[in-house]
Design a protein around this motif. Structure first.
Motif, PDB file in Angstrom:
ATOM      1  N   TYR A 130      53.030  41.050 -26.611  1.00  0.00           N
ATOM      2  CA  TYR A 130      52.476  40.246 -25.649  1.00  0.00           C
ATOM      3  C   TYR A 130      53.098  38.886 -25.492  1.00  0.00           C
ATOM      4  O   TYR A 130      53.855  38.567 -25.970  1.00  0.00           O
ATOM      5  N   HIS A 131      52.698  38.182 -24.239  1.00  0.00           N
ATOM      6  CA  HIS A 131      53.188  37.153 -23.620  1.00  0.00           C
ATOM      7  C   HIS A 131      51.793  36.226 -23.131  1.00  0.00           C
ATOM      8  O   HIS A 131      50.744  36.856 -22.999  1.00  0.00           O
ATOM      9  N   TYR A 132      51.996  34.808 -23.716  1.00  0.00           N
ATOM     10  CA  TYR A 132      51.003  34.046 -22.983  1.00  0.00           C
ATOM     11  C   TYR A 132      51.525  33.618 -21.493  1.00  0.00           C
ATOM     12  O   TYR A 132      52.594  33.618 -21.398  1.00  0.00           O
ATOM     13  N   VAL A 133      50.403  33.744 -20.741  1.00  0.00           N
ATOM     14  CA  VAL A 133      50.902  33.352 -19.197  1.00  0.00           C
ATOM     15  C   VAL A 133      49.805  32.413 -18.802  1.00  0.00           C
ATOM     16  O   VAL A 133      48.843  32.047 -19.426  1.00  0.00           O
ATOM     17  N   ASN A 134      50.269  31.863 -17.523  1.00  0.00           N
ATOM     18  CA  ASN A 134      48.977  30.993 -16.941  1.00  0.00           C
ATOM     19  C   ASN A 134      47.608  31.471 -16.615  1.00  0.00           C
ATOM     20  O   ASN A 134      47.482  32.768 -16.455  1.00  0.00           O
ATOM     21  N   ALA A 135      46.807  30.774 -16.782  1.00  0.00           N
ATOM     22  CA  ALA A 135      45.481  31.285 -16.359  1.00  0.00           C
ATOM     23  C   ALA A 135      45.307  32.167 -15.414  1.00  0.00           C
ATOM     24  O   ALA A 135      45.787  31.534 -14.040  1.00  0.00           O
ATOM     25  N   GLY A 136      44.542  33.227 -15.515  1.00  0.00           N
ATOM     26  CA  GLY A 136      44.413  34.129 -14.155  1.00  0.00           C
ATOM     27  C   GLY A 136      45.522  35.087 -13.961  1.00  0.00           C
ATOM     28  O   GLY A 136      45.495  35.929 -12.946  1.00  0.00           O
ATOM     29  N   GLN A 137      46.717  34.885 -14.685  1.00  0.00           N
ATOM     30  CA  GLN A 137      47.939  35.899 -14.565  1.00  0.00           C
ATOM     31  C   GLN A 137      47.748  36.898 -15.722  1.00  0.00           C
ATOM     32  O   GLN A 137      48.858  38.021 -15.528  1.00  0.00           O
ATOM     33  N   GLY A 138      47.059  37.119 -16.667  1.00  0.00           N
ATOM     34  CA  GLY A 138      47.213  38.105 -17.817  1.00  0.00           C
ATOM     35  C   GLY A 138      46.692  39.249 -17.382  1.00  0.00           C
ATOM     36  O   GLY A 138      45.751  39.450 -16.254  1.00  0.00           O
ATOM     37  N   ASN A 139      46.973  40.560 -17.907  1.00  0.00           N
ATOM     38  CA  ASN A 139      46.635  41.670 -17.839  1.00  0.00           C
ATOM     39  C   ASN A 139      45.692  42.414 -18.596  1.00  0.00           C
ATOM     40  O   ASN A 139      44.861  43.222 -18.258  1.00  0.00           O
ATOM     41  N   VAL A 140      45.422  41.710 -19.937  1.00  0.00           N
ATOM     42  CA  VAL A 140      44.279  42.077 -20.713  1.00  0.00           C
ATOM     43  C   VAL A 140      43.309  40.807 -21.180  1.00  0.00           C
ATOM     44  O   VAL A 140      42.526  41.347 -21.777  1.00  0.00           O
ATOM     45  N   SER A 141      43.698  39.745 -20.734  1.00  0.00           N
ATOM     46  CA  SER A 141      42.591  38.536 -20.698  1.00  0.00           C
ATOM     47  C   SER A 141      43.209  37.449 -19.733  1.00  0.00           C
ATOM     48  O   SER A 141      44.435  37.840 -19.000  1.00  0.00           O
ATOM     49  N   SER A 142      42.666  36.789 -19.286  1.00  0.00           N
ATOM     50  CA  SER A 142      43.003  35.523 -18.329  1.00  0.00           C
ATOM     51  C   SER A 142      44.421  35.034 -18.731  1.00  0.00           C
ATOM     52  O   SER A 142      45.090  34.592 -17.858  1.00  0.00           O
ATOM     53  N   THR A 143      44.789  34.757 -20.042  1.00  0.00           N
ATOM     54  CA  THR A 143      46.300  34.109 -20.442  1.00  0.00           C
ATOM     55  C   THR A 143      46.950  34.989 -21.226  1.00  0.00           C
ATOM     56  O   THR A 143      47.952  34.587 -21.786  1.00  0.00           O
ATOM     57  N   PRO A 181      54.247  37.874 -15.204  1.00  0.00           N
ATOM     58  CA  PRO A 181      54.433  37.400 -14.051  1.00  0.00           C
ATOM     59  C   PRO A 181      55.108  36.103 -14.294  1.00  0.00           C
ATOM     60  O   PRO A 181      55.032  35.560 -15.282  1.00  0.00           O
ATOM     61  N   PRO A 182      55.833  35.451 -13.313  1.00  0.00           N
ATOM     62  CA  PRO A 182      56.423  34.214 -13.372  1.00  0.00           C
ATOM     63  C   PRO A 182      55.390  32.864 -13.319  1.00  0.00           C
ATOM     64  O   PRO A 182      54.412  33.231 -12.883  1.00  0.00           O
ATOM     65  N   PRO A 183      55.858  31.723 -13.569  1.00  0.00           N
ATOM     66  CA  PRO A 183      54.946  30.789 -13.480  1.00  0.00           C
ATOM     67  C   PRO A 183      54.674  30.680 -12.142  1.00  0.00           C
ATOM     68  O   PRO A 183      55.104  31.008 -11.334  1.00  0.00           O
ATOM     69  N   TYR A 184      53.673  29.500 -11.864  1.00  0.00           N
ATOM     70  CA  TYR A 184      53.396  29.177 -10.589  1.00  0.00           C
ATOM     71  C   TYR A 184      54.242  28.678  -9.676  1.00  0.00           C
ATOM     72  O   TYR A 184      55.129  27.958 -10.309  1.00  0.00           O
TER      73      TYR A 184
END
Length: 116
Positions: A68-81, A89-92
């Motif tokens: 897994y990867h940590y991503v910006n809030a709202g960009q996750g596919n198994v949780s928000s982050t 996904p790329p950063p904002y």
């Protein structure tokens, strides 16, 4: 007049330093992986990242291993982050590359930001 000139100079220098901070950073803003979680590992994820924010706990099968990867809030596919799998996904678009945020101000990321 001298006082106003000093104030204007101070504001100009402060603004220049703030812009320089946006342009010249090192570290990792979208840092967060890939990490591996397997049954028996800390349930909070790498660095306790599944616990912050409150809705970051992944919705996945807890009986098998996951990358897994940590991503910006709202960009996750198994949780928000949290993004499970490859190609997060790329950063904002407005987020400067290789920067972390602290009190609405960008700064270079360090080991603590990466949970190390």
């Amino acid at each position: 007049m001298n006082r106003a000139w000093k104030f204007a100079t101070t504001m100009l220098v402060s603004g220049g330093l703030a812009l320089a901070g946006l342009a010249f950073g090192s570290g990792a803003a979208h840092a967060g992986g890939p990490y591996q979680w397997c049954p028996g590992d800390e349930p909070g994820g790498y660095g306790g990242g599944f616990n912050t924010p409150a809705d970051a706990r992944p919705n996945w099968d807890w009986n098998v291993c996951h990358s897994y990867h940590y991503v910006n809030a709202g960009q996750g596919n198994v949780s928000s982050t949290v993004w499970e799998g490859d190609n997060p996904p790329p950063p904002y678009p407005w987020q400067p590359p290789n920067m972390c945020w602290s009190l609405f101000l960008p700064r270079p990321c360090g080991p603590a930001d990466l949970g190390q």
